[in-house]
Design a protein around this motif. Structure first.
Motif, PDB file in Angstrom:
ATOM      1  N   ALA A   1       0.950  -0.933  -0.309  1.00 23.24           N
ATOM      2  CA  ALA A   1       0.310  -0.238   0.233  1.00 23.24           C
ATOM      3  C   ALA A   1       0.630   1.048   0.291  1.00 23.24           C
ATOM      4  O   ALA A   1       0.583   2.000  -0.335  1.00 23.24           O
ATOM      5  CB  ALA A   1      -0.669   0.296   0.971  1.00 23.24           C
ATOM      6  N   ALA A   2       1.956   1.068   0.590  1.00 16.66           N
ATOM      7  CA  ALA A   2       2.986   2.137   0.655  1.00 16.66           C
ATOM      8  C   ALA A   2       3.509   2.974  -0.384  1.00 16.66           C
ATOM      9  O   ALA A   2       3.415   3.940  -0.994  1.00 16.66           O
ATOM     10  CB  ALA A   2       3.396   2.124   2.074  1.00 16.66           C
ATOM     11  N   LEU A   3       3.678   1.462  -1.299  1.00 18.16           N
ATOM     12  CA  LEU A   3       4.776   1.685  -2.802  1.00 18.16           C
ATOM     13  C   LEU A   3       3.532   2.649  -3.612  1.00 18.16           C
ATOM     14  O   LEU A   3       3.297   3.401  -4.579  1.00 18.16           O
ATOM     15  CB  LEU A   3       4.975   0.365  -3.143  1.00 18.16           C
ATOM     16  CG  LEU A   3       6.154  -0.160  -2.404  1.00 18.16           C
ATOM     17  CD1 LEU A   3       6.243  -1.426  -2.838  1.00 18.16           C
ATOM     18  CD2 LEU A   3       7.194   1.018  -2.760  1.00 18.16           C
ATOM     19  N   ASP A   4       2.023   1.672  -3.938  1.00 20.15           N
ATOM     20  CA  ASP A   4       1.044   2.312  -4.475  1.00 20.15           C
ATOM     21  C   ASP A   4       0.976   3.589  -3.899  1.00 20.15           C
ATOM     22  O   ASP A   4       0.537   4.637  -5.044  1.00 20.15           O
ATOM     23  CB  ASP A   4       0.038   1.852  -3.641  1.00 20.15           C
ATOM     24  CG  ASP A   4      -1.089   2.085  -5.041  1.00 20.15           C
ATOM     25  OD1 ASP A   4      -1.189   1.938  -6.127  1.00 20.15           O
ATOM     26  OD2 ASP A   4      -3.014   2.031  -4.754  1.00 20.15           O
ATOM     27  N   GLY A   5       0.771   4.055  -2.948  1.00 20.33           N
ATOM     28  CA  GLY A   5       0.825   5.676  -2.435  1.00 20.33           C
ATOM     29  C   GLY A   5       1.833   6.241  -3.224  1.00 20.33           C
ATOM     30  O   GLY A   5       1.611   6.938  -3.391  1.00 20.33           O
ATOM     31  N   ASP A   6       2.462   6.139  -2.669  1.00 17.26           N
ATOM     32  CA  ASP A   6       4.526   6.501  -3.623  1.00 17.26           C
ATOM     33  C   ASP A   6       3.927   6.835  -5.202  1.00 17.26           C
ATOM     34  O   ASP A   6       4.101   7.530  -5.285  1.00 17.26           O
ATOM     35  CB  ASP A   6       5.755   5.872  -3.159  1.00 17.26           C
ATOM     36  CG  ASP A   6       6.419   6.102  -1.886  1.00 17.26           C
ATOM     37  OD1 ASP A   6       5.682   7.065  -0.878  1.00 17.26           O
ATOM     38  OD2 ASP A   6       6.891   4.794  -1.393  1.00 17.26           O
TER      39      ASP A   6
END
Length: 78
Positions: free
Chosen positions: A26-31
């Motif tokens: 999810a963090a990578l998607d947000g990035d």
């Protein structure tokens, strides 16, 4: 309340590691959303904030998993 068995703690630790992996994703998607110039400035700012929250959740899940593997109940060892 009965204390958790070692097997239950191990299973819960594995679940927490899976949760950490989902939060990392999810963090990578947000990035990616935060870096996408096609998104509005508001969308990008929100995505950046969400990525930070997801990273913190991943860290929390990993800390809980470590405690469980050590035989401790997270939050009850103070």
């Amino acid at each position: 309340m009965a204390r958790m068995s070692r097997r239950e703690m191990t299973e819960l630790a594995a679940d927490r590691e899976k949760s950490a992996a989902r939060s990392d994703a999810a963090a990578l998607d947000g990035d990616r959303a935060a870096a996408d110039p096609a998104n509005s400035p508001t969308h990008r700012a929100q995505a950046k904030a969400a990525a930070g929250f997801a990273r913190q959740h991943a860290q929390d899940y990993r800390e809980e998993a470590a405690a469980l593997r050590e035989g401790r109940i997270p939050g009850q060892d103070w």
